[in-house]
Design an enzyme around this catalytic site. Structure first.
Site, mmCIF file in Angstrom:
data_model
loop_
_atom_site.group_PDB
_atom_site.id
_atom_site.type_symbol
_atom_site.label_atom_id
_atom_site.label_comp_id
_atom_site.label_asym_id
_atom_site.label_seq_id
_atom_site.Cartn_x
_atom_site.Cartn_y
_atom_site.Cartn_z
ATOM 1 N N SER A 26 8.090 -9.348 0.430
ATOM 2 C CA SER A 26 7.078 -9.118 1.466
ATOM 3 C C SER A 26 5.714 -8.726 0.910
ATOM 4 O O SER A 26 4.710 -8.869 1.600
ATOM 5 C CB SER A 26 7.566 -8.033 2.434
ATOM 6 O OG SER A 26 7.806 -6.818 1.758
ATOM 7 N N ASP A 84 2.527 0.766 7.272
ATOM 8 C CA ASP A 84 3.491 0.930 8.352
ATOM 9 C C ASP A 84 4.739 1.730 7.964
ATOM 10 O O ASP A 84 5.705 1.756 8.702
ATOM 11 C CB ASP A 84 3.924 -0.440 8.874
ATOM 12 C CG ASP A 84 4.589 -1.299 7.799
ATOM 13 O OD1 ASP A 84 4.752 -0.794 6.673
ATOM 14 O OD2 ASP A 84 4.918 -2.469 8.072
ATOM 15 N N HIS A 115 5.099 -0.993 3.815
ATOM 16 C CA HIS A 115 4.081 -1.874 3.248
ATOM 17 C C HIS A 115 2.771 -1.116 3.047
ATOM 18 O O HIS A 115 2.516 -0.105 3.705
ATOM 19 C CB HIS A 115 3.850 -3.070 4.168
ATOM 20 C CG HIS A 115 5.102 -3.840 4.438
ATOM 21 N ND1 HIS A 115 5.794 -3.731 5.629
ATOM 22 C CD2 HIS A 115 5.803 -4.695 3.658
ATOM 23 C CE1 HIS A 115 6.870 -4.511 5.579
ATOM 24 N NE2 HIS A 115 6.908 -5.087 4.388
#
Length: 402
Positions: free
Chosen positions: A61, A366, A369
């Site tokens: 990610s 968040d 991340h």
């Protein structure tokens, strides 16, 4: 009692994967342009522009610019979990990222004077400057490994009951090379093409540890197998013709709000991070560096550099004022009155959550991340300071022939 503890840790593991695939790239209106924060003396004044015309990126990610989103299941998953969907892009930034803006891979493209990499699953791209094969939530270990430990049942919060392994990205790469990059070329000509490409291997292994948290799998065994898979896959790339490769270590996930929310106060290091979580990451990075040295000794004509993500992150964490961060552990997007702005039942993007006024003061976007600002500082440390081994400047010098 044992079953209760197991379920608790399994819920945490599921949540980690959920966040690693969460639609947290909401447009941040407070985003502003910044000059990189001052750091150690630059290792070189080498100009990177035009050094590479193509980049092939792999990872999770922290590198994915849209593959997970474009794979379909991600979108339906988000629709079921979230009442509102903040997943999108910042201004003039194509694709879909688990961030409020640019990733380190985007800053790499800026440094090389090329447009952002298109995700491999974007059928509208011509891939003239390379391709991004990274998939958010992908693992080094195979999905069979997780099935063996019954991790990721259909009823869990995970995006997929079994993850996409890094092998999926390699399969995509081989298909891409055969159908686009080397179509109509013999093996020698194909290798010559790939020798001029920069291979970017982002974070691989972090999601393995997240999924196996609380399971019966031995951590040392997982580390050996995860790093072993990265070693084998890197070797396959080199045999295909790769000559310039950048391999990322893992960041200190024990410093993320998610881990800090659930670990006891007694589990803290000198920086306020989870000591136990970071010890796993350090062991992984140490073994990875040993394996990279073995590969360097075998492929002596290739330049393989290690990105010391852990040390760069810690450098910023211990110099918050210098890098103008005010919130080292508090998520910008989330909910809850606790010190981490994180609530297990109210994730970024759902009703009741809020976004901070100035994300540039936060390291975390968040809960798992990072913010665009953090990525920008990390990129500066990676490309312009001494946080790569050998330095990124040395790789560029070798490519330019001096």
């Amino acid at each position: 009692m044992a079953n209760s503890n197991y379920l608790f840790f399994l819920q945490i593991a599921c949540l980690i994967i959920l966040l690693s695939l969460s639609p947290s790239s909401a447009h941040n209106k407070s985003r502003k342009s910044m000059a990189p924060a001052p750091g150690p003396a630059p290792v070189s004044q080498v100009d990177y522009k035009g050094c590479f015309s193509k980049v092939y990126a792999f990872g999770g990610s922290y590198t994915d610019t849209g593959n997970a989103y474009l794979m379909g299941g991600f979108q339906s998953f988000i629709g079921k979990i979230f009442s509102m969907n903040p997943f999108g892009s910042t201004e003039k930034l194509p694709g879909h990222r688990q961030c409020n803006g640019r990733l380190v891979i985007d800053y790499l493209c800026d440094a090389l004077s090329m447009p952002p990499l298109s995700p491999y699953k974007d059928s509208s791209s011509n891939f003239s400057n390379g391709a991004n094969f990274a998939i958010a939530g992908s693992t080094a270990l195979s999905s069979d490994f997780f099935s063996r430990f019954n991790i990721g049942s259909p009823g869990s919060l995970m995006w997929k009951s079994n993850p996409e392994s890094f092998q999926t990205q390699i399969d995509w790469f081989h298909k891409f090379v055969a159908e686009k990059e080397c179509m109509g070329k013999d093996e020698a000509a194909c290798k010559a093409e790939l020798e001029n490409v920069l291979f970017w291997i982002g974070e691989i292994g972090g999601d393995d540890y997240s999924r196996l948290s609380g399971s019966s799998a031995a951590t040392k065994q997982v580390t050996e197998q995860a790093v072993g898979h990265v070693y084998d896959l890197l070797k396959a790339m080199l045999d295909k013709g790769a000559k310039y490769v950048v391999v990322h270590g893992l960041p200190p996930s024990g410093c993320f709000p998610l881990h800090l929310t659930f670990c006891p106060l007694t589990d803290r290091d000198q920086n306020g991070c989870s000591k136990s979580a970071n010890s796993v990451i350090m062991a992984h990075n140490e073994l990875l560096q040993k394996k990279l040295e073995e590969i360097r000794n075998t492929y002596k004509d290739c330049m393989i550099i290690y990105v010391d993500y852990y040390r760069a992150y810690q450098t910023i964490l211990t110099n918050l004022q210098k890098y103008q961060f005010q919130e080292p552990f508090k998520a910008c997007c989330g909910s809850g009155k606790g010190p981490f702005h994180f609530d297990l039942h109210s994730l970024c993007g759902s009703f009741g959550t809020s976004t901070c006024k100035d994300s540039s003061q936060h390291i975390s976007w968040d809960g798992l991340h990072l913010t665009e600002t953090m990525h920008q500082h990390l990129a500066d440390l990676f490309f312009n300071q001494s946080y790569c081994k050998p330095s990124f400047a040395e790789l560029v010098k070798k490519k330019k022939g001096y």
